[in-house]
Design an enzyme around this catalytic site. Structure first.
Site, PDB file in Angstrom:
ATOM      1  N   GLU A 142      80.391  69.393 -24.856  1.00 55.95           N
ATOM      2  CA  GLU A 142      80.857  70.721 -25.285  1.00 55.95           C
ATOM      3  C   GLU A 142      81.127  71.636 -24.090  1.00 55.95           C
ATOM      4  O   GLU A 142      81.868  72.602 -24.200  1.00 55.95           O
ATOM      5  CB  GLU A 142      79.836  71.367 -26.239  1.00 55.95           C
ATOM      6  CG  GLU A 142      79.764  70.713 -27.623  1.00 55.95           C
ATOM      7  CD  GLU A 142      80.984  70.989 -28.521  1.00 55.95           C
ATOM      8  OE1 GLU A 142      81.500  72.112 -28.525  1.00 55.95           O
ATOM      9  OE2 GLU A 142      81.422  70.046 -29.216  1.00 55.95           O
TER      10      GLU A 142
ATOM     11  N   CYS B  23      76.410  59.506 -33.143  1.00 52.28           N
ATOM     12  CA  CYS B  23      76.830  60.909 -33.024  1.00 52.28           C
ATOM     13  C   CYS B  23      78.318  60.862 -32.720  1.00 52.28           C
ATOM     14  O   CYS B  23      78.751  60.116 -31.830  1.00 52.28           O
ATOM     15  CB  CYS B  23      76.084  61.605 -31.893  1.00 52.28           C
ATOM     16  SG  CYS B  23      76.765  63.242 -31.519  1.00 52.28           S
TER      17      CYS B  23
ATOM     18  N   ASP C 266      83.041  69.067 -38.227  1.00 47.89           N
ATOM     19  CA  ASP C 266      82.023  68.717 -37.221  1.00 47.89           C
ATOM     20  C   ASP C 266      81.532  69.996 -36.562  1.00 47.89           C
ATOM     21  O   ASP C 266      82.201  71.038 -36.628  1.00 47.89           O
ATOM     22  CB  ASP C 266      82.603  67.779 -36.150  1.00 47.89           C
ATOM     23  CG  ASP C 266      81.549  67.382 -35.118  1.00 47.89           C
ATOM     24  OD1 ASP C 266      80.447  66.968 -35.523  1.00 47.89           O
ATOM     25  OD2 ASP C 266      81.804  67.511 -33.908  1.00 47.89           O
ATOM     26  N   SER C 267      80.386  69.912 -35.898  1.00 42.41           N
ATOM     27  CA  SER C 267      79.874  71.070 -35.173  1.00 42.41           C
ATOM     28  C   SER C 267      80.811  71.472 -34.034  1.00 42.41           C
ATOM     29  O   SER C 267      80.788  72.614 -33.603  1.00 42.41           O
ATOM     30  CB  SER C 267      78.485  70.745 -34.606  1.00 42.41           C
ATOM     31  OG  SER C 267      78.591  69.643 -33.737  1.00 42.41           O
TER      32      SER C 267
HETATM   33  N1  DGL Z   1      78.859  65.353 -33.573  1.00 44.25           N
HETATM   34  C1  DGL Z   1      77.628  65.594 -34.195  1.00 44.25           C
HETATM   35  C2  DGL Z   1      76.907  64.378 -34.674  1.00 44.25           C
HETATM   36  O1  DGL Z   1      77.579  63.413 -34.988  1.00 44.25           O
HETATM   37  C3  DGL Z   1      76.801  66.743 -33.808  1.00 44.25           C
HETATM   38  C4  DGL Z   1      76.363  66.972 -32.505  1.00 44.25           C
HETATM   39  C5  DGL Z   1      75.690  68.302 -32.320  1.00 44.25           C
HETATM   40  O2  DGL Z   1      76.284  69.318 -32.661  1.00 44.25           O
HETATM   41  O3  DGL Z   1      74.577  68.281 -31.811  1.00 44.25           O
HETATM   42  O4  DGL Z   1      75.724  64.353 -34.786  1.00 44.25           O
END
Ligand code: DGL
Length: 283
Positions: free
Chosen positions: A168, A202, A20-21
């Site tokens: 975050e 998300c 994940d990011s």
């Molecule tokens: N958790 C991520 C998603 O499901 C990414 C969120 C992000 O980095 O903007 O989209």
């Protein structure tokens, strides 16, 4: 032929890679561990470059491919993109253009398809709301999958650009978060008051669930993806015994982050409810 068979017979099983990011994929990892507790997992959060949701298609693709190759180089044969933005913007290209040429025996799976498969059975009115990052909404990946699998359903897509930054930066539980949580929920419900199901598209958003529940009308169901992806992965491994054999069992989880391990450990433990000991890497 003999050589090829011996080589494939000697392949070392590795952990299931989860990418994940940032912190969001932890909500998917927890769902996977509930469904498949015996496997080993290797989590990678690209916290130094999060959020991905507002980045361009090409950048999300490049970052995601770097992460996937890192997990492959650390022994993973199967990687789950526990990120809707990466699933929307990078999954198809990696599956179609990279794996067949460079890693024919590896697999990368996303989170959008399994979520859409399940969501059709939850709504009674057939009116759904999607809350997701700008990148996921602009890709219309959910809309396209819903048109394919549940063409009778109506979907309202809402971009929530402030939600991932709140998480975050550790502000998910703070009083300032209320304003932005309410803003996107109200906008979605006003766009279609018949919505009875809100999909958190998300993987970060379940971390905001206590706030989200506060502002969602009581008759509306809120769907998070962790358990859906866990069940879908269990089903995938049942149907693909050749991949299942390459996924190591031991019940361990290791964590990698591209930001400070100390910060990651602090927030990740808050979100998972157990201690986390991450290693910092660069991609
Ligand atoms: N958790 C991520 C998603 O499901 C990414 C969120 C992000 O980095 O903007 O989209």
């Amino acid at each position: 032929m003999q050589d090829i068979m011996q080589t494939s017979g000697n392949i070392q099983a590795g952990p299931i890679g989860v990418f994940d990011s940032g912190y969001g994929g932890l909500t998917i990892l927890e769902g996977m561990r509930r469904a498949l507790p015996d496997y080993d997992y290797l989590y990678l959060g690209d916290n130094a470059r999060a959020p991905y949701g507002t980045r361009s298609f090409d950048v999300v693709y490049d970052f995601t491919l770097q992460a996937v190759e890192e997990l492959f180089s650390r022994g993973c044969h199967l990687v789950i993109l526990a990120c809707n933005t990466a699933s929307a913007k990078a999954l198809r290209s990696i599956q179609q253009n990279v794996l067949p040429v460079k890693y024919p025996d590896h697999r990368v799976l996303g989170v959008i398809r399994p979520t859409v498969e399940e969501v059709g059975h939850v709504s009674r009115t057939g009116h759904l709301g999607l809350l997701a990052t700008p990148g996921t909404v602009k890709s219309h990946s959910y809309m396209l999958e819903i048109e394919k699998l549940h063409p009778q359903m109506k979907l309202i897509e809402t971009e929530c650009p402030m939600w991932v930054p709140l998480i975050e930066t550790g502000e998910a539980a703070g009083p300032g978060a209320d304003y932005f949580v309410r803003k996107y929920i109200d906008a979605t419900m006003q766009a279609d008051p018949e919505i009875d199901t809100l999909l958190l598209g998300c993987t970060h958003y379940p971390i905001l669930l206590p706030k989200i529940r506060k502002f969602v009308p009581s008759h509306v169901k809120v769907i998070a993806q962790g358990d859906i992806v866990g069940r879908s992965l269990a089903d995938y491994l049942r149907r693909h015994p050749e991949m299942d054999r390459k996924c190591r069992r031991g019940g361990s989880v290791d964590y990698l982050t591209t930001e400070s391990a100390e910060t990651f450990n602090k927030f990740a433990s808050l979100f998972t409810g157990h201690p986390v000991d991450a290693t910092r890497i660069t991609l």
